[in-house]
Design a protein around this motif. Structure first.
Motif, PDB file in Angstrom:
ATOM      1  N   LEU A   1      60.199 -14.784  30.922  1.00 43.22           N
ATOM      2  CA  LEU A   1      58.839 -14.855  30.365  1.00 43.22           C
ATOM      3  C   LEU A   1      57.966 -13.664  30.746  1.00 43.22           C
ATOM      4  CD1 LEU A   1      58.050 -18.650  30.925  1.00 43.22           C
ATOM      5  CD2 LEU A   1      58.412 -17.515  28.727  1.00 43.22           C
ATOM      6  N   TYR A   2      58.482 -12.762  31.559  1.00 37.00           N
ATOM      7  CA  TYR A   2      57.627 -11.674  32.062  1.00 37.00           C
ATOM      8  C   TYR A   2      57.025 -10.832  30.944  1.00 37.00           C
ATOM      9  CZ  TYR A   2      56.209  -7.223  34.089  1.00 37.00           C
ATOM     10  OH  TYR A   2      55.502  -6.102  34.414  1.00 37.00           O
ATOM     11  N   SER A   3      57.788 -10.531  29.910  1.00 33.53           N
ATOM     12  CA  SER A   3      57.264  -9.644  28.866  1.00 33.53           C
ATOM     13  C   SER A   3      56.013 -10.223  28.207  1.00 33.53           C
ATOM     14  CB  SER A   3      58.333  -9.374  27.801  1.00 33.53           C
ATOM     15  OG  SER A   3      58.682 -10.574  27.128  1.00 33.53           O
ATOM     16  N   LEU A   4      55.869 -11.553  28.250  1.00 39.82           N
ATOM     17  CA  LEU A   4      54.734 -12.187  27.565  1.00 39.82           C
ATOM     18  C   LEU A   4      53.419 -12.043  28.329  1.00 39.82           C
ATOM     19  CD1 LEU A   4      56.397 -15.444  26.175  1.00 39.82           C
ATOM     20  CD2 LEU A   4      56.254 -13.171  25.145  1.00 39.82           C
ATOM     21  N   VAL A   5      53.472 -11.720  29.631  1.00 42.40           N
ATOM     22  CA  VAL A   5      52.208 -11.577  30.370  1.00 42.40           C
ATOM     23  C   VAL A   5      51.411 -10.381  29.860  1.00 42.40           C
ATOM     24  CG1 VAL A   5      53.122 -12.695  32.452  1.00 42.40           C
ATOM     25  CG2 VAL A   5      53.170 -10.197  32.269  1.00 42.40           C
ATOM     26  N   HIS A   6      52.068  -9.459  29.180  1.00 40.74           N
ATOM     27  CA  HIS A   6      51.368  -8.305  28.614  1.00 40.74           C
ATOM     28  C   HIS A   6      50.456  -8.714  27.450  1.00 40.74           C
ATOM     29  CE1 HIS A   6      54.783  -6.493  30.774  1.00 40.74           C
ATOM     30  NE2 HIS A   6      53.970  -5.483  30.956  1.00 40.74           N
ATOM     31  N   TYR A   7      50.630  -9.942  26.960  1.00 45.32           N
ATOM     32  CA  TYR A   7      49.771 -10.454  25.892  1.00 45.32           C
ATOM     33  C   TYR A   7      48.729 -11.415  26.475  1.00 45.32           C
ATOM     34  CZ  TYR A   7      54.153  -9.043  23.634  1.00 45.32           C
ATOM     35  OH  TYR A   7      55.283  -8.351  23.257  1.00 45.32           O
ATOM     36  N   TRP A   8      48.287 -11.152  27.696  1.00 48.18           N
ATOM     37  CA  TRP A   8      47.394 -12.058  28.425  1.00 48.18           C
ATOM     38  C   TRP A   8      46.078 -12.313  27.695  1.00 48.18           C
ATOM     39  CZ3 TRP A   8      42.645 -10.039  29.548  1.00 48.18           C
ATOM     40  CH2 TRP A   8      42.527  -8.640  29.550  1.00 48.18           C
ATOM     41  N   ASN A   9      45.654 -11.345  26.843  1.00 47.14           N
ATOM     42  CA  ASN A   9      44.365 -11.515  26.154  1.00 47.14           C
ATOM     43  C   ASN A   9      44.496 -12.230  24.809  1.00 47.14           C
ATOM     44  OD1 ASN A   9      45.742  -9.416  25.011  1.00 47.14           O
ATOM     45  ND2 ASN A   9      43.942  -8.117  24.686  1.00 47.14           N
ATOM     46  N   ASP A  10      45.694 -12.747  24.500  1.00 46.04           N
ATOM     47  CA  ASP A  10      45.902 -13.520  23.280  1.00 46.04           C
ATOM     48  C   ASP A  10      46.104 -14.982  23.670  1.00 46.04           C
ATOM     49  OD1 ASP A  10      46.704 -14.734  20.954  1.00 46.04           O
ATOM     50  OD2 ASP A  10      48.040 -13.108  20.335  1.00 46.04           O
ATOM     51  N   PRO A  11      45.142 -15.856  23.376  1.00 42.86           N
ATOM     52  CA  PRO A  11      45.204 -17.263  23.817  1.00 42.86           C
ATOM     53  C   PRO A  11      46.469 -17.993  23.373  1.00 42.86           C
ATOM     54  CG  PRO A  11      43.035 -16.748  22.948  1.00 42.86           C
ATOM     55  CD  PRO A  11      43.910 -15.565  22.623  1.00 42.86           C
ATOM     56  N   ILE A  12      47.097 -17.553  22.311  1.00 44.14           N
ATOM     57  CA  ILE A  12      48.253 -18.279  21.797  1.00 44.14           C
ATOM     58  C   ILE A  12      49.444 -18.234  22.763  1.00 44.14           C
ATOM     59  CG2 ILE A  12      49.468 -16.440  20.526  1.00 44.14           C
ATOM     60  CD1 ILE A  12      49.625 -18.480  18.181  1.00 44.14           C
ATOM     61  N   PHE A  13      49.450 -17.228  23.649  1.00 52.73           N
ATOM     62  CA  PHE A  13      50.545 -17.117  24.615  1.00 52.73           C
ATOM     63  C   PHE A  13      50.192 -17.729  25.971  1.00 52.73           C
ATOM     64  CE2 PHE A  13      51.458 -13.598  21.682  1.00 52.73           C
ATOM     65  CZ  PHE A  13      52.789 -13.861  21.389  1.00 52.73           C
ATOM     66  N   ARG A  14      49.017 -18.330  26.070  1.00 57.58           N
ATOM     67  CA  ARG A  14      48.516 -18.787  27.363  1.00 57.58           C
ATOM     68  C   ARG A  14      49.429 -19.823  28.027  1.00 57.58           C
ATOM     69  NH1 ARG A  14      43.172 -17.790  28.540  1.00 57.58           N
ATOM     70  NH2 ARG A  14      43.496 -16.065  27.087  1.00 57.58           N
ATOM     71  N   ASP A  15      49.988 -20.743  27.243  1.00 60.65           N
ATOM     72  CA  ASP A  15      50.857 -21.777  27.825  1.00 60.65           C
ATOM     73  C   ASP A  15      52.107 -21.172  28.465  1.00 60.65           C
ATOM     74  OD1 ASP A  15      49.185 -23.880  27.086  1.00 60.65           O
ATOM     75  OD2 ASP A  15      50.140 -24.095  25.125  1.00 60.65           O
ATOM     76  N   LEU A  16      52.704 -20.198  27.780  1.00 60.22           N
ATOM     77  CA  LEU A  16      53.916 -19.575  28.304  1.00 60.22           C
ATOM     78  C   LEU A  16      53.616 -18.722  29.536  1.00 60.22           C
ATOM     79  CD1 LEU A  16      55.606 -18.580  24.933  1.00 60.22           C
ATOM     80  CD2 LEU A  16      56.272 -20.427  26.474  1.00 60.22           C
ATOM     81  N   ILE A  17      52.461 -18.064  29.522  1.00 63.46           N
ATOM     82  CA  ILE A  17      52.069 -17.268  30.691  1.00 63.46           C
ATOM     83  C   ILE A  17      51.794 -18.187  31.875  1.00 63.46           C
ATOM     84  CG2 ILE A  17      50.338 -15.684  31.616  1.00 63.46           C
ATOM     85  CD1 ILE A  17      50.000 -14.600  28.753  1.00 63.46           C
ATOM     86  N   GLN A  18      51.228 -19.356  31.600  1.00 66.70           N
ATOM     87  CA  GLN A  18      50.991 -20.319  32.681  1.00 66.70           C
ATOM     88  C   GLN A  18      52.309 -20.755  33.309  1.00 66.70           C
ATOM     89  OE1 GLN A  18      48.446 -23.708  31.769  1.00 66.70           O
ATOM     90  NE2 GLN A  18      49.325 -24.914  33.449  1.00 66.70           N
ATOM     91  N   ILE A  19      53.319 -20.994  32.475  1.00 67.35           N
ATOM     92  CA  ILE A  19      54.639 -21.355  33.006  1.00 67.35           C
ATOM     93  C   ILE A  19      55.143 -20.260  33.934  1.00 67.35           C
ATOM     94  CG2 ILE A  19      57.068 -21.716  32.417  1.00 67.35           C
ATOM     95  CD1 ILE A  19      56.143 -23.067  29.842  1.00 67.35           C
ATOM     96  N   TYR A  20      54.981 -19.006  33.500  1.00 68.25           N
ATOM     97  CA  TYR A  20      55.496 -17.892  34.304  1.00 68.25           C
ATOM     98  C   TYR A  20      54.803 -17.809  35.663  1.00 68.25           C
ATOM     99  CZ  TYR A  20      57.074 -13.270  35.691  1.00 68.25           C
ATOM    100  OH  TYR A  20      57.633 -12.214  36.388  1.00 68.25           O
ATOM    101  N   ILE A  21      53.484 -17.877  35.661  1.00 65.38           N
ATOM    102  CA  ILE A  21      52.793 -17.701  36.939  1.00 65.38           C
ATOM    103  C   ILE A  21      52.967 -18.930  37.839  1.00 65.38           C
ATOM    104  CG2 ILE A  21      51.192 -15.922  36.189  1.00 65.38           C
ATOM    105  CD1 ILE A  21      49.758 -19.282  36.642  1.00 65.38           C
ATOM    106  N   GLU A  22      53.298 -20.083  37.262  1.00 64.68           N
ATOM    107  CA  GLU A  22      53.641 -21.238  38.098  1.00 64.68           C
ATOM    108  C   GLU A  22      55.046 -21.090  38.681  1.00 64.68           C
ATOM    109  OE1 GLU A  22      50.661 -24.664  36.307  1.00 64.68           O
ATOM    110  OE2 GLU A  22      52.792 -24.759  35.804  1.00 64.68           O
ATOM    111  N   GLU A  23      55.946 -20.445  37.932  1.00 62.14           N
ATOM    112  CA  GLU A  23      57.253 -20.101  38.506  1.00 62.14           C
ATOM    113  C   GLU A  23      57.060 -19.150  39.687  1.00 62.14           C
ATOM    114  OE1 GLU A  23      60.439 -20.986  37.507  1.00 62.14           O
ATOM    115  OE2 GLU A  23      59.744 -22.284  35.879  1.00 62.14           O
ATOM    116  N   LEU A  24      56.008 -18.352  39.624  1.00 62.45           N
ATOM    117  CA  LEU A  24      55.684 -17.420  40.701  1.00 62.45           C
ATOM    118  C   LEU A  24      54.866 -18.094  41.808  1.00 62.45           C
ATOM    119  CD1 LEU A  24      56.772 -15.474  38.597  1.00 62.45           C
ATOM    120  CD2 LEU A  24      54.791 -14.015  38.944  1.00 62.45           C
TER     121      LEU A  24
END
Length: 472
Positions: free
Chosen positions: A121-144
């Motif tokens: 999921l790391y590549s998706l954190v680069h889209y942090w300013n697009d709300p549509i990817f927020r759920d997937l980014i949340q998964i990634y940072i919780e894995e972290l």
């Protein structure tokens, strides 16, 4: 950059990477640019996807069936686990790990994939300013672990391996154990065209598998800390955990794609990438303590082939001669068994070899560490203790803790530099883009990466900042 380092990097970039371990090293190398990693990731993923038989992928044909299908799969796994628990209550044996060393071997062989946990999921954190990817980014940072060392999944697994004394075994694994980690790291650096595949892979990976439940149960039974595995049972749940977030993210992003048929086809291919490489179930099925013991003995032979006395000869060869060639070690073990130095399937105390390595007066005492002795002990004993209803011995392992070695007088000032850069910038976009490289798979579990993850959470998920981090 030193000439030697530059030459090594050029060689890495030019290599075709015919083995998976090299690919993992490539993606985890901080000196290789993101652009080069993206190019390598794209080529590798295209080759992997070409080998997938799309028609054989088990996946719902209609979009509105996916959530129900995944929920039913989750329910089936839970019911099968209840059946397993019933078998155990009725007196059934452990079904995965017959002894402590089987669990050791399993942990060693899954280590490559656990050390890149969440990477896809790391590549998706680069889209942090697009709300549509927020759920997937949340998964990634919780894995972290939201930036907590005690909750970062890679840190938790590393500590488990270290405390069990298994870190050196991981360095001696065959290439096949790096296939799935290579895929996950390639997804970590995949260009935007692979977003559907990443979502599909995540959909599959965040589901609750039966083997995770049984592994968690049996590790606890053997006295091995199951925290890492329990984490994935609790936060991946279908109600409000990662499994649920994965489905919500898929539904949101699917609704935005114009070519929905192509999106679903690519998503299914990503889903199928979960099955590439050796699975946990395959690893458990093929546990082989004898092969692990032979690895230990071959490693010892490298330094022990010139220090034995020539007084003792077995089958007309001195010990030094037997150990002088790694290929002879397996035959040497057979001779030790034939000469009754090792009595398989009996109490190890009845084996001369065990006494030599485990008793303080033994001539080889101290040659094998506690973990190695546990593996040799369990291999010799086989089913002896189970058949005789006697308790097996557990070798006491010296406790280790990575925190004991965290302080260094040779700090390169990396953390201080990024802290200053973040404090001096008043622009959120600038702050976020400075943090992103430290959230990468090779960096997030280190001191600077943990701090950067905390700041990323503060900026993007303030509602998570005050959460009880022990959950993750």
């Amino acid at each position: 950059m030193p000439v030697a380092v530059k030459k090594q990097l050029l060689e890495l970039l030019d290599k075709n990477h015919l083995n998976y371990c090299d690919l993992v090293s490539f993606f985890q190398n901080p000196d290789i640019s993101v652009q080069e990693k993206e190019r390598k990731a794209s080529n590798f993923l295209k080759k992997e996807i070409q080998t997938v038989k799309a028609e054989a992928i088990e996946f719902p044909s209609h979009i509105d069936q996916i959530r129900v299908w995944l929920e039913e799969g989750n329910k089936t796994q839970c019911l099968e686990y209840q059946t397993y628990l019933e078998r155990r209550k009725q007196g059934g044996d452990r079904e995965y790990f017959k002894c402590i060393s089987h669990a050791f071997e399993f942990l060693v062989k899954v280590a490559p994939v656990k050390k890149v946990d969440g990477a896809w999921l790391y590549s998706l954190v680069h889209y942090w300013n697009d709300p549509i990817f927020r759920d997937l980014i949340q998964i990634y940072i919780e894995e972290l672990g939201l930036g907590s060392k005690k909750a970062n999944h890679v840190c938790v697994f590393d500590d488990l391996i270290l405390n069990l004394g298994l870190e050196h075994f991981v360095l001696d694994l065959e290439d096949e154990y790096y296939h799935q980690p290579a895929i996950q790291l390639a997804l970590a650096y995949a260009p935007p065209e692979f977003i559907p595949e990443i979502i599909g892979f995540n959909l599959g990976y965040e589901q609750l598998p039966l083997h995770l439940l049984i592994t968690n149960y049996e590790l606890r039974e053997l006295g091995i800390d199951p925290h890492y595995f329990n984490l994935h049972i609790t936060i991946d749940n279908m109600d409000n955990g990662h499994a649920d977030l994965s489905i919500k993210a898929f539904e949101k992003i699917y609704s935005k794609f114009k070519d929905k048929n192509t999106f679903i086809e690519k998503l299914k291919l990503g889903f199928a990438l979960n099955d590439k490489g050796l699975s946990s179930k395959q690893i458990i099925k093929n546990l082989n303590l004898e092969a692990l013991v032979l690895k230990i003995l071959k490693r010892k032979a490298l330094v022990g082939n010139v220090i034995h006395s020539d007084k003792c000869a077995l089958n007309n060869k001195s010990i030094n001669e037997w150990l002088g060639t790694p290929e002879l070690v397996e035959e040497f073990v057979e001779v030790l068994i034939d000469k009754k130095w090792i009595n398989l399937g009996q109490d190890p105390e009845q084996s001369r070899f065990w006494k030599l390595i485990s008793h303080e007066e033994g001539k080889m005492y101290g040659v094998f560490n506690s973990t190695e002795k546990q593996i040799i002990y369990d291999w010799i004993a086989g089913t002896f203790f189970k058949d005789s209803n006697l308790p097996p011995q557990r070798i006491k392992l010296p406790h280790k803790n990575k925190d004991d070695f965290m302080f260094s007088f040779l700090s390169n000032g990396e953390l201080e530099d990024i802290q200053q850069q973040i404090s001096e910038s008043g622009n959120l976009a600038v702050k976020m883009n400075k943090l992103l490289p430290y959230l990468a798979p090779h960096a997030h579990h280190r001191e600077t990466g943990l701090w950067c993850t905390q700041r990323f959470v503060d900026f993007l998920f303030p509602f998570l900042s005050d959460k009880n981090l022990s959950r993750y």
